[in-house]
Design an enzyme around this catalytic site. Structure first.
Site, PDB file in Angstrom:
ATOM      1  N   SER A  11      45.966  30.494  33.930  1.00  0.00           N
ATOM      2  CA  SER A  11      45.557  30.933  35.254  1.00  0.00           C
ATOM      3  C   SER A  11      45.086  32.386  35.180  1.00  0.00           C
ATOM      4  O   SER A  11      44.535  32.825  34.174  1.00  0.00           O
ATOM      5  CB  SER A  11      46.712  30.749  36.239  1.00  0.00           C
ATOM      6  OG  SER A  11      46.300  31.001  37.550  1.00  0.00           O
ATOM      7  N   TYR A  58      35.803  32.255  41.579  1.00  0.00           N
ATOM      8  CA  TYR A  58      36.841  32.276  40.542  1.00  0.00           C
ATOM      9  C   TYR A  58      38.229  32.408  41.162  1.00  0.00           C
ATOM     10  O   TYR A  58      39.162  31.688  40.783  1.00  0.00           O
ATOM     11  CB  TYR A  58      36.568  33.436  39.591  1.00  0.00           C
ATOM     12  CG  TYR A  58      37.462  33.485  38.379  1.00  0.00           C
ATOM     13  CD1 TYR A  58      37.281  32.600  37.325  1.00  0.00           C
ATOM     14  CD2 TYR A  58      38.480  34.440  38.275  1.00  0.00           C
ATOM     15  CE1 TYR A  58      38.084  32.650  36.196  1.00  0.00           C
ATOM     16  CE2 TYR A  58      39.283  34.500  37.149  1.00  0.00           C
ATOM     17  CZ  TYR A  58      39.086  33.603  36.113  1.00  0.00           C
ATOM     18  OH  TYR A  58      39.892  33.652  34.996  1.00  0.00           O
ATOM     19  N   LYS A 117      41.278  29.498  40.712  1.00  0.00           N
ATOM     20  CA  LYS A 117      42.574  29.750  40.077  1.00  0.00           C
ATOM     21  C   LYS A 117      43.722  29.529  41.057  1.00  0.00           C
ATOM     22  O   LYS A 117      44.810  29.086  40.658  1.00  0.00           O
ATOM     23  CB  LYS A 117      42.616  31.164  39.492  1.00  0.00           C
ATOM     24  CG  LYS A 117      41.688  31.355  38.299  1.00  0.00           C
ATOM     25  CD  LYS A 117      42.030  30.400  37.154  1.00  0.00           C
ATOM     26  CE  LYS A 117      41.163  30.616  35.930  1.00  0.00           C
ATOM     27  NZ  LYS A 117      41.504  29.730  34.808  1.00  0.00           N
TER      28      LYS A 117
END
Length: 272
Positions: free
Chosen positions: A154, A168, A172
């Site tokens: 992660s 992004y 995550k």
């Protein structure tokens, strides 16, 4: 002497360079069988396969393609007869850009990012879980030890809000949510999401080169400063933690999001 059939088998994605390659090499040094899945085969990966013949197997494929994910799982089972852990490391930062910029063609780029950073996880997990959860054929598995483990690579972006990283950051966060759910659903599999810090990788290079156009000056300076001060991590440092978690993460960590250098996980770090 440990045979290939009795050694633990780990499937790792994104093993061609950087953090993935460092983790892969440590796993091999620990006596594991490894299936490495990635789109490209670098000279470094080829050299490792030659050094560990029959122990490191390269499964070329795109994690965004479900059939390629299934093929990598099949390689592990057909070659080694067992699957003990996944380290899901493949990921992409592109597209960079504020939320307001992600329309038209850029929205399609965001969807492509989610194909790699999130939907690929679901695809490979769906194929791998039946083999991870079984204890059958896993020589050396201790009583009470989890049957399988999943390590999700992660990022601090999962809980942060770095400007220009809308896609992004969201992917995550979705990864961590998936890990929490899997931890609740699969009691014989330990699932851990890991923030690997800021290792010195190609992704960091891209942030320095491309980030100024999309990130706030303060956020970009934070990353360039780490490089200028020599504070980026050698990839084998967090890589050793990823390897250690794949081999011995305890049940109490399942579903958690941990930092690579948290005291509770650093004790499991394997050294290169």
């Amino acid at each position: 002497m440990t045979t290939m059939q009795s050694a633990k088998t780990v499937l790792l994605t994104g093993g061609s360079a950087g953090l993935g390659l460092a983790t892969l090499e440590i796993l091999l040094q620990q006596g594991c069988n490894v299936v490495s899945m990635q789109r490209t085969e670098t000279p470094e990966l080829t050299a490792l396969a030659a050094k560990y013949p029959g122990v490191l197997l390269i499964s070329k494929g795109d994690v965004a393609v479900e059939e390629d994910n299934k093929a990598a799982v099949d390689v592990a089972m057909q070659s080694f007869g067992r699957l003990d852990a996944l380290i899901l490391n493949a990921g992409t930062l592109h597209p960079l850009g504020a939320v307001s910029s992600l329309s038209g063609p850029r929205l399609a780029e965001l969807k492509s990012l989610f194909d790699v950073n999130f939907f690929a996880l679901v695809a490979i997990l769906a194929h791998a879980i039946p083999y991870l959860r079984t204890r059958e054929g896993k020589d050396g598995l201790q009583e009470g030890e989890p049957a399988g483990r999943v390590v999700l690579v992660s990022s601090g972006a999962a809980t942060g809000g770095t400007t220009g990283w809308a896609a992004y950051n969201a992917s995550k966060a979705a990864m961590n949510s998936l890990g929490r759910t899997l931890g609740n659903e699969e009691k014989d599999i330990v699932t851990v999401s890991v923030r690997p810090g800021t290792p010195d990788t190609v992704m960091q290079q891209k942030i320095r080169e491309l980030g100024a156009e999309h990130m706030s000056a303060a956020d970009h300076a934070r990353f360039t400063g780490l490089h200028e001060r020599g504070e980026l991590l050698p990839p084998h440092e967090p890589g050793g933690v990823l390897a250690g978690l794949a081999l011995e993460a305890p049940a109490e960590l399942s579903g958690q999001f941990v930092n690579w250098n948290d005291e509770k996980v650093l004790t499991m770090q394997r050294r290169a």
